[in-house]
Design an enzyme around this catalytic site. Structure first.
Site, PDB file in Angstrom:
ATOM      1  NE  ARG A 115      22.281   9.556  15.224  1.00  0.00           N
ATOM      2  CZ  ARG A 115      22.254  10.592  16.024  1.00  0.00           C
ATOM      3  NH1 ARG A 115      21.524  11.643  15.681  1.00  0.00           N
ATOM      4  NH2 ARG A 115      22.898  10.605  17.158  1.00  0.00           N
ATOM      5  CD  GLU A 124      28.743   4.833  17.811  1.00  0.00           C
ATOM      6  OE1 GLU A 124      29.463   5.448  18.619  1.00  0.00           O
ATOM      7  OE2 GLU A 124      27.573   5.183  17.580  1.00  0.00           O
ATOM      8  N   GLY A 166      43.831  11.379  14.177  1.00  0.00           N
ATOM      9  CA  GLY A 166      44.532  11.106  15.435  1.00  0.00           C
ATOM     10  C   GLY A 166      44.221   9.730  16.007  1.00  0.00           C
ATOM     11  CE1 TYR A 167      43.905   9.756  21.938  1.00  0.00           C
ATOM     12  CE2 TYR A 167      42.837  11.299  20.457  1.00  0.00           C
ATOM     13  CZ  TYR A 167      43.355  10.989  21.696  1.00  0.00           C
ATOM     14  OH  TYR A 167      43.330  11.939  22.681  1.00  0.00           O
ATOM     15  CE1 TYR A 213      29.082   5.073  23.258  1.00  0.00           C
ATOM     16  CE2 TYR A 213      30.872   4.791  21.669  1.00  0.00           C
ATOM     17  CZ  TYR A 213      29.624   5.287  21.996  1.00  0.00           C
ATOM     18  OH  TYR A 213      28.909   5.974  21.065  1.00  0.00           O
ATOM     19  CG  ASP A 245      29.253   8.922  24.502  1.00  0.00           C
ATOM     20  OD1 ASP A 245      28.407   9.225  25.380  1.00  0.00           O
ATOM     21  OD2 ASP A 245      29.292   9.476  23.388  1.00  0.00           O
ATOM     22  CB  CYS A 281      18.909  23.926  31.829  1.00  0.00           C
ATOM     23  SG  CYS A 281      20.478  23.336  32.472  1.00  0.00           S
ATOM     24  CB  CYS A 306      18.035  17.766  35.734  1.00  0.00           C
ATOM     25  SG  CYS A 306      19.824  17.935  35.774  1.00  0.00           S
TER      26      CYS A 306
HETATM   27  N1  ADE Z   1      28.887  10.047  19.337  1.00  0.00           N
HETATM   28  C1  ADE Z   1      29.155   8.750  19.508  1.00  0.00           C
HETATM   29  N2  ADE Z   1      28.242   7.983  18.909  1.00  0.00           N
HETATM   30  C2  ADE Z   1      27.380   8.818  18.297  1.00  0.00           C
HETATM   31  C3  ADE Z   1      26.239   8.632  17.509  1.00  0.00           C
HETATM   32  N3  ADE Z   1      25.825   7.416  17.200  1.00  0.00           N
HETATM   33  N4  ADE Z   1      25.603   9.728  17.082  1.00  0.00           N
HETATM   34  C4  ADE Z   1      26.054  10.949  17.392  1.00  0.00           C
HETATM   35  N5  ADE Z   1      27.115  11.201  18.134  1.00  0.00           N
HETATM   36  C5  ADE Z   1      27.789  10.144  18.573  1.00  0.00           C
END
Ligand code: ADE
Length: 379
Positions: free
Chosen positions: A45, A57, A101-102, A140, A158, A233, A242
């Protein structure tokens, strides 16, 4: 119950419940205000660089944030941009991915980087459709990259967002079917476009932008609207609107269609050693953990004599055999229940095993996390 709705104190009346569109519209103001205060400072970020957003991502798709952090840092250091990714040797790439993984995610990254180099001059295109068309990118990821890196008003739904919305709506439909996801995407897209337009017309003072809008929904699911029956909550900015909270049972959502139970497979793993080397082999090019490396292993849980015989060893070949601890590894469709034997050879048997130096196993060959309990024995 009340909440802040675009500057007015807003109350959902029990005799006039909101529909889904109204709930989403009402959620935006409090959600974005909450996100500005509570967003985690995560490495991806720090900038809106499309490459960093894309790699993070993909890593985050099946993996927890805390687990991704060290992988992301190492990846950025070793493979700093799209051209480096297109040029990296596949085995070196899989080694960097080892434990995440994957593994098809890593292979698709390289394929997509090649397309970006040949068709887009080595840059990520600023178009949702073009991003969506790249290998390994579904709706996504395309929405996440397009919105976060380029501010394009496309949703990014997601598992976190599915859960938050299923609770917000008290959705009686299962969320793991495409219709739910599509419906949620349409609702978010409509809200996102309306907000983007209002921001452009300067009607709204503080629209953080599509990337933050999407990440706010994701973040709420990741740190407040938690899975497995424990949503917080009391800390949720959407508590007052909600539907699941009002019904008193947020943990009931999201509904899911029952899954087939995972198949279990008994395996016997061998650490076969001679001098400072150990035996590894490459897995088949198709199927589970395709083309990665592994320690020789067989199906079943045989005793030591039978195990050694199945490997094709004669009594005179073996210096020592010892039991190793049992381990399990859970894949998406199968669970391995492993036992292990450590076998020290009297001589190398090149017709049976490929013996490689142990330090090469750690540095060069991608050996999936499924074998970690046995790899660690060699360290
Ligand atoms: N999970 C998937 N994308 C994300 C993001 N940008 N920030 C935090 N968690 C995530």
């Amino acid at each position: 119950m009340y909440n802040w709705y675009e500057g007015i104190r807003w109350l959902e009346r029990e005799d006039a419940p909101l529909d889904c569109r109204e709930r989403i519209r009402a959620a935006g103001g409090p959600l974005l205000a909450w996100y500005e205060k509570n967003r985690r400072p995560l490495p991806w970020r720090e900038s809106r660089d499309p490459y960093r957003v894309w790699i993070s991502e993909i890593m985050l798709q099946q993996t927890r944030v805390e687990a991704v952090k060290p992988y992301f840092a190492r990846f950025m250091e070793r493979v700093p941009d799209i051209r480096a990714l297109a040029g990296i040797d596949e085995e070196a790439l899989l080694k960097l991915w080892e434990g995440l993984g994957y593994y098809s995610r890593a292979r698709n990254l390289k394929k997509a980087a090649a397309v970006l180099c040949s068709e887009y001059g080595g840059a990520m295109p600023a178009s949702y459709e073009a991003i969506r068309a790249l290998p390994g990118i579904g709706p996504y990821t395309a929405g996440a990259v397009a919105s976060i890196a380029f501010g394009i008003p496309e949703p990014a739904v997601d598992g976190n967002v599915l859960r938050v919305l299923a609770r917000l709506f008290a959705d009686g439909e299962p969320v793991d079917k495409p219709p739910a996801r599509k419906r949620y995407e349409e609702l978010l897209r409509e809200d996102l476009r309306r907000r983007a337009k209002e921001a452009a017309d300067k009607k709204a003072q503080a629209f953080l932008g599509p990337g933050d809008y999407n990440q706010a929904w994701i973040e709420l699911g990741a740190i407040v609207c938690l899975p497995a029956g424990r949503p917080l909550c009391g800390e949720c900015p959407l508590e007052g609107i909600c539907a699941a909270r009002r019904a008193g049972n947020p943990e009931r959502y999201p509904l899911r269609t029952p899954k087939k139970p995972r198949r279990t497979e008994d395996r016997c793993v061998f650490l076969i050693e001679w001098e400072d080397r150990a035996a590894i082999r490459r897995r088949a090019a198709r199927g589970l953990l395709a083309s990665l490396y592994e320690f020789p292993n067989i199906e079943g849980h045989p005793g030591p004599e039978e195990a050694v015989r199945e490997l094709g060893l004669a009594d005179g070949d073996v210096e020592e055999i010892a039991e190793l601890p049992a381990a399990t590894h859970v894949f998406s469709h199968v669970e391995w229940r492993m036992i292990g034997y450590r076998v020290r050879l009297r001589r190398p048997l090149p017709e049976l095993f490929e013996l490689v130096k142990k330090e090469e196993i750690f540095e060069k060959y991608p050996l999936p996390g499924a074998f970690a309990a046995y790899t660690n024995v060699l360290k």
